[in-house]
Scaffold this motif. Structure first.
Motif, PDB file in Angstrom:
ATOM      1  N   ALA A 109       0.991  -1.314   0.019  1.00 38.65           N
ATOM      2  CA  ALA A 109      -0.029  -0.070   0.014  1.00 38.65           C
ATOM      3  C   ALA A 109       0.907   1.163  -0.009  1.00 38.65           C
ATOM      4  O   ALA A 109       0.545   2.216  -0.636  1.00 38.65           O
ATOM      5  N   GLU A 110       1.953   1.347   0.842  1.00 38.10           N
ATOM      6  CA  GLU A 110       2.781   2.418   0.895  1.00 38.10           C
ATOM      7  C   GLU A 110       3.572   2.615  -0.431  1.00 38.10           C
ATOM      8  O   GLU A 110       3.398   3.801  -1.044  1.00 38.10           O
ATOM      9  N   ARG A 111       3.938   1.460  -1.341  1.00 39.49           N
ATOM     10  CA  ARG A 111       4.565   1.824  -2.674  1.00 39.49           C
ATOM     11  C   ARG A 111       3.699   2.321  -3.450  1.00 39.49           C
ATOM     12  O   ARG A 111       3.822   3.124  -4.521  1.00 39.49           O
ATOM     13  N   ALA A 112       2.308   1.541  -3.271  1.00 38.73           N
ATOM     14  CA  ALA A 112       1.407   2.347  -4.304  1.00 38.73           C
ATOM     15  C   ALA A 112       0.788   3.624  -4.344  1.00 38.73           C
ATOM     16  O   ALA A 112       0.826   4.559  -5.130  1.00 38.73           O
ATOM     17  N   ALA A 113       0.764   4.092  -2.800  1.00 35.84           N
ATOM     18  CA  ALA A 113       0.694   5.541  -2.493  1.00 35.84           C
ATOM     19  C   ALA A 113       1.892   6.568  -2.642  1.00 35.84           C
ATOM     20  O   ALA A 113       1.838   7.879  -2.904  1.00 35.84           O
ATOM     21  N   GLY A 114       2.981   5.826  -2.846  1.00 37.33           N
ATOM     22  CA  GLY A 114       4.291   6.688  -2.842  1.00 37.33           C
ATOM     23  C   GLY A 114       4.669   7.399  -1.644  1.00 37.33           C
ATOM     24  O   GLY A 114       5.403   8.479  -1.675  1.00 37.33           O
ATOM     25  N   LYS A 115       4.383   6.988  -0.372  1.00 36.57           N
ATOM     26  CA  LYS A 115       4.646   7.698   0.801  1.00 36.57           C
ATOM     27  C   LYS A 115       4.433   6.837   2.053  1.00 36.57           C
ATOM     28  O   LYS A 115       3.767   5.649   1.771  1.00 36.57           O
ATOM     29  N   LEU A 116       4.945   6.926   2.935  1.00 36.83           N
ATOM     30  CA  LEU A 116       4.784   6.208   4.459  1.00 36.83           C
ATOM     31  C   LEU A 116       3.439   6.449   4.764  1.00 36.83           C
ATOM     32  O   LEU A 116       2.958   7.310   4.846  1.00 36.83           O
ATOM     33  N   LEU A 117       2.904   5.094   5.190  1.00 38.51           N
ATOM     34  CA  LEU A 117       1.510   5.210   6.097  1.00 38.51           C
ATOM     35  C   LEU A 117       1.571   4.740   7.288  1.00 38.51           C
ATOM     36  O   LEU A 117       0.367   4.821   7.824  1.00 38.51           O
ATOM     37  N   TYR A 118       2.680   4.088   7.650  1.00 37.58           N
ATOM     38  CA  TYR A 118       2.690   3.269   8.800  1.00 37.58           C
ATOM     39  C   TYR A 118       3.901   3.690   9.659  1.00 37.58           C
ATOM     40  O   TYR A 118       4.859   4.290   9.335  1.00 37.58           O
ATOM     41  N   GLY A 119       3.905   3.784  10.936  1.00 41.16           N
ATOM     42  CA  GLY A 119       5.185   3.638  11.585  1.00 41.16           C
ATOM     43  C   GLY A 119       5.290   5.080  12.745  1.00 41.16           C
ATOM     44  O   GLY A 119       4.385   5.903  12.409  1.00 41.16           O
ATOM     45  N   THR A 120       6.114   4.889  13.767  1.00 39.34           N
ATOM     46  CA  THR A 120       6.315   6.017  14.495  1.00 39.34           C
ATOM     47  C   THR A 120       7.070   7.289  13.952  1.00 39.34           C
ATOM     48  O   THR A 120       7.305   8.302  14.641  1.00 39.34           O
ATOM     49  N   GLY A 121       7.481   7.256  12.694  1.00 43.38           N
ATOM     50  CA  GLY A 121       8.186   8.236  12.020  1.00 43.38           C
ATOM     51  C   GLY A 121       7.106   9.137  11.345  1.00 43.38           C
ATOM     52  O   GLY A 121       7.547  10.185  10.940  1.00 43.38           O
ATOM     53  N   LEU A 122       5.847   8.820  11.319  1.00 39.32           N
ATOM     54  CA  LEU A 122       4.828   9.500  10.643  1.00 39.32           C
ATOM     55  C   LEU A 122       4.493  10.929  11.477  1.00 39.32           C
ATOM     56  O   LEU A 122       4.716  10.959  12.687  1.00 39.32           O
ATOM     57  N   ALA A 123       3.875  11.944  10.937  1.00 38.04           N
ATOM     58  CA  ALA A 123       3.511  13.100  11.471  1.00 38.04           C
ATOM     59  C   ALA A 123       2.369  12.672  12.589  1.00 38.04           C
ATOM     60  O   ALA A 123       1.604  11.359  12.368  1.00 38.04           O
ATOM     61  N   TRP A 124       2.116  13.277  13.603  1.00 38.11           N
ATOM     62  CA  TRP A 124       1.460  12.890  14.905  1.00 38.11           C
ATOM     63  C   TRP A 124      -0.035  12.771  14.621  1.00 38.11           C
ATOM     64  O   TRP A 124      -0.845  11.430  14.720  1.00 38.11           O
ATOM     65  N   PRO A 125      -0.615  13.409  13.704  1.00 33.34           N
ATOM     66  CA  PRO A 125      -2.043  13.046  13.505  1.00 33.34           C
ATOM     67  C   PRO A 125      -2.188  11.788  12.760  1.00 33.34           C
ATOM     68  O   PRO A 125      -3.081  11.059  12.955  1.00 33.34           O
ATOM     69  N   ARG A 126      -1.483  11.580  11.762  1.00 34.40           N
ATOM     70  CA  ARG A 126      -1.579  10.253  11.002  1.00 34.40           C
ATOM     71  C   ARG A 126      -1.386   9.202  12.004  1.00 34.40           C
ATOM     72  O   ARG A 126      -1.945   7.952  11.909  1.00 34.40           O
ATOM     73  N   ARG A 127      -0.437   9.210  13.060  1.00 30.89           N
ATOM     74  CA  ARG A 127      -0.262   8.247  13.971  1.00 30.89           C
ATOM     75  C   ARG A 127      -1.347   8.007  14.807  1.00 30.89           C
ATOM     76  O   ARG A 127      -1.594   6.653  14.722  1.00 30.89           O
ATOM     77  N   VAL A 128      -1.818   9.065  15.483  1.00 30.69           N
ATOM     78  CA  VAL A 128      -3.109   8.797  16.064  1.00 30.69           C
ATOM     79  C   VAL A 128      -4.409   8.268  15.328  1.00 30.69           C
ATOM     80  O   VAL A 128      -5.064   7.343  15.860  1.00 30.69           O
ATOM     81  N   ALA A 129      -4.554   8.472  14.171  1.00 26.92           N
ATOM     82  CA  ALA A 129      -5.479   7.951  13.170  1.00 26.92           C
ATOM     83  C   ALA A 129      -5.393   6.525  12.979  1.00 26.92           C
ATOM     84  O   ALA A 129      -6.059   5.746  13.041  1.00 26.92           O
ATOM     85  N   ASN A 130      -4.064   6.272  12.747  1.00 28.05           N
ATOM     86  CA  ASN A 130      -3.776   4.745  12.724  1.00 28.05           C
ATOM     87  C   ASN A 130      -4.031   3.866  13.945  1.00 28.05           C
ATOM     88  O   ASN A 130      -4.501   2.801  13.921  1.00 28.05           O
ATOM     89  N   ALA A 131      -3.595   4.509  15.170  1.00 29.53           N
ATOM     90  CA  ALA A 131      -3.837   3.955  16.434  1.00 29.53           C
ATOM     91  C   ALA A 131      -5.455   3.610  16.545  1.00 29.53           C
ATOM     92  O   ALA A 131      -5.558   2.460  16.995  1.00 29.53           O
ATOM     93  N   LEU A 132      -6.140   4.770  16.362  1.00 29.40           N
ATOM     94  CA  LEU A 132      -7.592   4.614  16.868  1.00 29.40           C
ATOM     95  C   LEU A 132      -8.191   3.621  15.773  1.00 29.40           C
ATOM     96  O   LEU A 132      -9.128   2.940  16.220  1.00 29.40           O
ATOM     97  N   ARG A 133      -7.732   3.606  14.545  1.00 30.84           N
ATOM     98  CA  ARG A 133      -8.269   2.435  13.837  1.00 30.84           C
ATOM     99  C   ARG A 133      -7.953   1.070  13.833  1.00 30.84           C
ATOM    100  O   ARG A 133      -8.152   0.119  12.721  1.00 30.84           O
ATOM    101  N   GLY A 134      -6.715   0.953  14.420  1.00 32.53           N
ATOM    102  CA  GLY A 134      -6.079  -0.294  14.666  1.00 32.53           C
ATOM    103  C   GLY A 134      -5.288  -0.670  13.334  1.00 32.53           C
ATOM    104  O   GLY A 134      -5.049  -1.773  13.021  1.00 32.53           O
ATOM    105  N   ARG A 135      -4.919   0.415  12.596  1.00 34.47           N
ATOM    106  CA  ARG A 135      -4.206   0.099  11.545  1.00 34.47           C
ATOM    107  C   ARG A 135      -2.539  -0.046  11.759  1.00 34.47           C
ATOM    108  O   ARG A 135      -2.046   0.807  12.459  1.00 34.47           O
ATOM    109  N   GLY A 136      -1.871  -0.980  11.323  1.00 41.14           N
ATOM    110  CA  GLY A 136      -0.479  -1.208  11.486  1.00 41.14           C
ATOM    111  C   GLY A 136       0.105  -1.745  10.102  1.00 41.14           C
ATOM    112  O   GLY A 136      -0.692  -2.511   9.326  1.00 41.14           O
ATOM    113  N   LYS A 137       1.427  -2.255  10.229  1.00 43.15           N
ATOM    114  CA  LYS A 137       2.086  -2.874   9.083  1.00 43.15           C
ATOM    115  C   LYS A 137       2.893  -4.044   9.672  1.00 43.15           C
ATOM    116  O   LYS A 137       3.431  -3.887  10.484  1.00 43.15           O
ATOM    117  N   ASN A 138       2.481  -5.403   9.143  1.00 43.16           N
ATOM    118  CA  ASN A 138       3.012  -6.403   9.453  1.00 43.16           C
ATOM    119  C   ASN A 138       4.156  -6.692   8.895  1.00 43.16           C
ATOM    120  O   ASN A 138       4.435  -6.957   7.656  1.00 43.16           O
TER     121      ASN A 138
END
Length: 483
Positions: A109-138
Motif C-alpha cells: 500500500a505504501e509503494r502504491a501511495a508513494g509515501k509512508l502510511l505506517y510507523g512512529t516516524g509519521l506526523a502525529w495526526p496520522r499516527r493517532v488516526a492509525n492507532a484509533l483504527r487499529g491500522r499497522g504494518k506487519n
C-alpha cells in the motif's frame, strides 16, 4: 519441495573489490542497522571460496529488517524495518543466493501511495488516526521457520506471513492465521520439542485484559490453542522456552507505555518503559494441564533469547542470555551503541514450580547472544550451546563441562546467529556444520560462512559470497534437502 535446486544459470560473480580501508566497529554496526538492501534478486550463483561439504544439502533462510526507510524518510527504529528474507541454497557442489523484501499488504500500500502510511516516524495526526483504527504494518522481519511444508515469516506483534521458496525465487503469499487458530499475533520464537514432534509458540493479545496465548503446531495435524494466561500489564515479550512437559515464560517488566501508545507520543523506543519494581514474573504452564499454571515473581532482569530447557525431576533447567535491564532495546535502534548488548551473559536457571523457587547462575563471564543448540536436543538436556560473542566477531561453542571453543573472525567482519546442521548419522553434538551469515566491511559484501562444528578454531571451510551487503539478520532456519 522448498529446497529444490535452481536451474543452471550464469557463472558466479567475481569477488567484490576491497575498500581502501577497513571500517571500525561502529561503522560496521551502522551499516548493518541503517542501510537498506541495495538490490533484491532471486536465486543467483554465489562465488565459493574453499570447499562446500558434499553432505550439506538444503537451504539456510534468514530474516531481518531489509528496508530502514522509504521515500527519503527513515524509520524511527530498526525493529520497524520491512522484513528481508535472505536464502542460500547448497547442493553439495555449489551455492545460490536470493534476497527479497517481504511484500506485506502494508508495504504494498505504501509503494502504491508513494509515501509512508505506517510507523512512529509519521506526523502525529496520522499516527493517532492509525492507532484509533487499529491500522499497522506487519513487517514480518524477525524470524523465518518451516512448518508442514510451509514457510512462515514472523514478528511478535502480528500474525505469520507465508512465503514460497521456489527453485528460482522467494515470493510473499500473505498473512495467515493457520486455519483460524492464531489470534492477533504469533511470536517470532517458536520452540520445537523433539520428543513430542511438535513446535510450540505464543502470542500476546493486548487490550483491557492483556492475555498470553500458547499455541501448538504439530508435525502432523492442525494447529491449536494450548491455553492462556491473563497478564497484569502489557509487556514487550520476545521469547519463551519449552521442555517435554512445560512451557516457560520469564515475564520481565518491559512494559508498553499505554498512555503514550494511545496518544502516539514519542518515537518507537519511547513507547516502552522499564518498571523494575514489578520484578520478573516466572510463568510455567504444564502442556497437558494448561489450566494449572504456576506463577511467581523474582527480582527484575531481562532476556531476549533462550537457548534450551529440560526437565530434571520436578525442576526445570533453563539456559538463557540474561541482562540486568532493558537498555539493549534502545541500543538496537540503529546499532551504533553496543553497551547494552555487552551486558548479556549466558545463565542457567533452575525453576521449581511447586516450591515457587527460581535460582540463576552465570555459565559464561563474557558478552554473548543468539544461542542455539543441536535441533535434536530441543526440550532435552544438551551438551553444546552455540553463541555469538565478542561484539559479533566470534562464533563460540560452550560445552556442558565448561569448555569453550571459538572461531575468531577478522576485525572488519560481523557474524550472525549460528545455525547448527548435524551430519547425517552423527551422534556427537558438535559433529556437523555451523552456518553463519557474515558481513565483510572491507569488501562491503556478505557471505555465508560454513564452519566445522568439531573444529571451530580452524575457521570457515567455505564461504559463499553475495556481490552485495546484506543488512542485519536476526534469526533463521535450515531447510534440509538430504534424504
Amino acid at each position: 519441495m522448498l529446497t529444490s535446486s535452481p536451474a543452471p544459470g550464469p557463472a558466479a560473480p567475481p569477488a567484490p573489490a576491497p575498500l581502501a580501508t577497513s571500517p571500525d566497529r561502529a561503522t560496521l554496526a551502522a551499516r548493518m542497522f541503517t542501510r537498506s538492501i541495495a538490490r533484491e534478486h532471486g536465486f543467483e550463483p554465489l562465488r565459493v571460496d574453499g570447499a562446500l561439504p558434499p553432505d550439506l544439502r538444503g537451504a539456510l533462510v534468514r530474516n531481518g529488517p531489509g528496508l530502514f526507510g522509504q521515500f527519503g524518510q527513515r524509520y524511527a527504529h530498526s525493529f520497524e524495518g520491512d522484513g528481508l528474507i535472505t536464502a542460500v541454497r547448497l547442493d553439495g557442489a555449489g551455492a545460490h543466493g536470493a534476497c527479497r523484501v517481504t511484500a506485506s499488504a502494508g508495504l504494498t500500500a505504501e509503494r502504491a501511495a508513494g509515501k509512508l502510511l505506517y510507523g512512529t516516524g509519521l506526523a502525529w495526526p496520522r499516527r493517532v488516526a492509525n492507532a484509533l483504527r487499529g491500522r499497522g504494518k506487519n513487517t514480518a522481519n524477525t524470524n523465518v521457520v518451516p512448518w508442514q511444508g510451509r514457510l512462515l515469516a514472523l514478528m511478535e506483534a502480528a500474525r505469520p506471513t507465508e512465503l514460497a521458496l521456489t527453485a528460482d525465487d522467494i515470493t510473499t503469499l500473505g498473512e495467515t492465521d493457520l486455519g483460524g487458530v492464531i489470534g492477533a499475533a504469533l511470536s517470532a520464537h517458536p520452540h520445537r520439542v523433539e520428543a513430542r514432534a511438535t513446535t510450540f509458540n505464543f502470542g500476546v493479545e493486548y487490550g483491557r485484559r492483556t492475555r498470553l496465548v500458547a499455541y501448538e503446531l504439530p508435525d502432523r495435524g492442525a494447529a491449536r490453542r494450548v491455553g492462556e494466561v491473563e497478564l497484569g500489564f502489557a509487556p514487550m515479550l520476545h521469547d519463551f522456552i519449552a521442555t517435554e512437559r512445560h512451557l516457560v515464560w520469564l515475564l520481565s517488566p518491559a512494559a508498553v507505555d499505554v498512555p503514550r501508545m494511545l496518544l502516539q507520543l514519542g518515537g518507537f523506543a519511547q513507547l516502552f518503559r522499564w518498571r523494575p519494581a514489578l520484578g520478573t514474573e516466572v510463568i510455567v504452564m504444564p502442556i497437558d494441564q494448561p489450566a494449572q499454571v504456576a506463577r511467581f515473581t523474582v527480582d527484575a532482569f531481562y532476556q531476549w533469547h533462550f537457548a534450551n530447557a529440560f526437565e530434571r525431576g520436578d525442576a526445570l533447567v533453563v539456559d538463557y542470555v540474561r541482562y540486568p535491564d532493558f537498555a539493549s532495546f534502545g541500543n538496537l535502534a540503529d546499532g551504533r551503541t553496543q553497551a547494552g548488548l555487552d551486558q548479556g551473559r549466558l545463565h542457567r536457571a533452575v525453576i521449581e514450580p511447586g516450591a515457587r523457587r527460581f535460582t540463576s547462575a552465570e555459565l559464561l563471564a563474557e558478552a554473548v547472544e543468539f544461542p542455539r543448540v543441536h535441533p535434536a536436543r530441543a526440550g532435552q538436556a544438551h551438551g553444546v550451546t552455540w553463541l555469538v560473542a565478542a561484539g559479533l566477531q566470534q562464533v563460540l561453542a560452550h560445552h556442558a563441562d565448561g569448555r569453550v571453543r571459538r572461531c575468531q573472525f577478522a576485525a572488519h567482519e560481523a557474524v550472525s546467529e549460528p545455525v547448527f546442521v548435524p551430519r547425517p548419522g552423527a551422534t556427537a553434538e558438535d559433529d556437523g556444520w555451523v552456518l553463519t551469515l557474515v558481513y565483510d566491511g572491507r569488501a562491503d559484501a556478505s557471505h555465508l560462512a560454513v564452519l566445522d562444528g568439531a573444529r571451530l578454531e580452524d575457521g570457515p571451510v567455505a564461504r559463499a559470497w553475495f556481490d552485495h551487503a546484506v543488512p542485519i539478520t536476526f534469526h533463521g532456519s535450515w531447510l534440509d534437502a538430504r534424504a
